[in-house]
Design a protein around this motif. Structure first.
Motif, PDB file in Angstrom:
ATOM      1  N   GLU A  66       0.849  -1.188   0.000  1.00  0.00           N
ATOM      2  CA  GLU A  66       0.000   0.000   0.000  1.00  0.00           C
ATOM      3  C   GLU A  66       0.885   1.238   0.000  1.00  0.00           C
ATOM      4  N   LEU A  67       0.417   2.285  -0.638  1.00  0.00           N
ATOM      5  CA  LEU A  67       1.148   3.543  -0.702  1.00  0.00           C
ATOM      6  C   LEU A  67       1.197   4.169   0.694  1.00  0.00           C
ATOM      7  N   PRO A  68       2.384   4.540   1.182  1.00  0.00           N
ATOM      8  CA  PRO A  68       2.488   5.141   2.522  1.00  0.00           C
ATOM      9  C   PRO A  68       1.702   6.451   2.604  1.00  0.00           C
ATOM     10  N   ASP A  69       1.211   6.762   3.807  1.00  0.00           N
ATOM     11  CA  ASP A  69       0.431   7.987   4.014  1.00  0.00           C
ATOM     12  C   ASP A  69       1.214   9.230   3.617  1.00  0.00           C
ATOM     13  N   SER A  70       2.533   9.235   3.875  1.00  0.00           N
ATOM     14  CA  SER A  70       3.327  10.416   3.522  1.00  0.00           C
ATOM     15  C   SER A  70       3.329  10.635   2.009  1.00  0.00           C
ATOM     16  N   PHE A  71       3.332   9.565   1.240  1.00  0.00           N
ATOM     17  CA  PHE A  71       3.270   9.700  -0.217  1.00  0.00           C
ATOM     18  C   PHE A  71       1.888  10.186  -0.639  1.00  0.00           C
ATOM     19  N   LYS A  72       0.855   9.662   0.012  1.00  0.00           N
ATOM     20  CA  LYS A  72      -0.515  10.090  -0.308  1.00  0.00           C
ATOM     21  C   LYS A  72      -0.664  11.580  -0.035  1.00  0.00           C
ATOM     22  N   ASP A  73      -0.114  12.036   1.111  1.00  0.00           N
ATOM     23  CA  ASP A  73      -0.177  13.461   1.452  1.00  0.00           C
ATOM     24  C   ASP A  73       0.560  14.309   0.416  1.00  0.00           C
ATOM     25  N   LEU A  74       1.745  13.858   0.024  1.00  0.00           N
ATOM     26  CA  LEU A  74       2.530  14.586  -0.963  1.00  0.00           C
ATOM     27  C   LEU A  74       1.784  14.671  -2.296  1.00  0.00           C
ATOM     28  N   LEU A  75       1.219  13.559  -2.735  1.00  0.00           N
ATOM     29  CA  LEU A  75       0.469  13.555  -3.991  1.00  0.00           C
ATOM     30  C   LEU A  75      -0.750  14.474  -3.902  1.00  0.00           C
ATOM     31  N   SER A  76      -1.392  14.482  -2.763  1.00  0.00           N
ATOM     32  CA  SER A  76      -2.541  15.358  -2.558  1.00  0.00           C
ATOM     33  C   SER A  76      -2.121  16.819  -2.666  1.00  0.00           C
ATOM     34  N   LYS A  77      -0.976  17.157  -2.048  1.00  0.00           N
ATOM     35  CA  LYS A  77      -0.480  18.545  -2.123  1.00  0.00           C
ATOM     36  C   LYS A  77      -0.108  18.906  -3.548  1.00  0.00           C
TER      37      LYS A  77
END
Length: 65
Positions: free
Chosen positions: A49-60
């Motif tokens: 699964e994609l780490p939360d930090s990557f999800k946050d970065l992609l969202s930004k």
């Protein structure tokens, strides 16, 4: 009406596909042990699964945050 020649052609084409599958299976079986290990490692990384930090970065980066 289908002639015997057409039936032979259909059988040959189906047999050819089976032969190709057999050859592909033999090639896979003939690979060195490290190739299977590398494939398993790759598959395990892809399934992570994609780490939360990557999800946050992609969202930004998408401008959603």
């Amino acid at each position: 009406m289908t002639s015997d020649k057409d039936d032979t052609k259909d059988s040959a084409s189906q047999g050819g596909e089976k032969d190709r599958n057999t050859v592909n299976r033999q090639k896979k079986d003939a690979q060195p042990g490290w190739a299977n290990g590398l494939r398993q490692l790759y598959d395990s990384v892809v399934e992570e699964e994609l780490p939360d930090s990557f999800k946050d970065l992609l969202s930004k980066l998408d401008g959603k945050n």
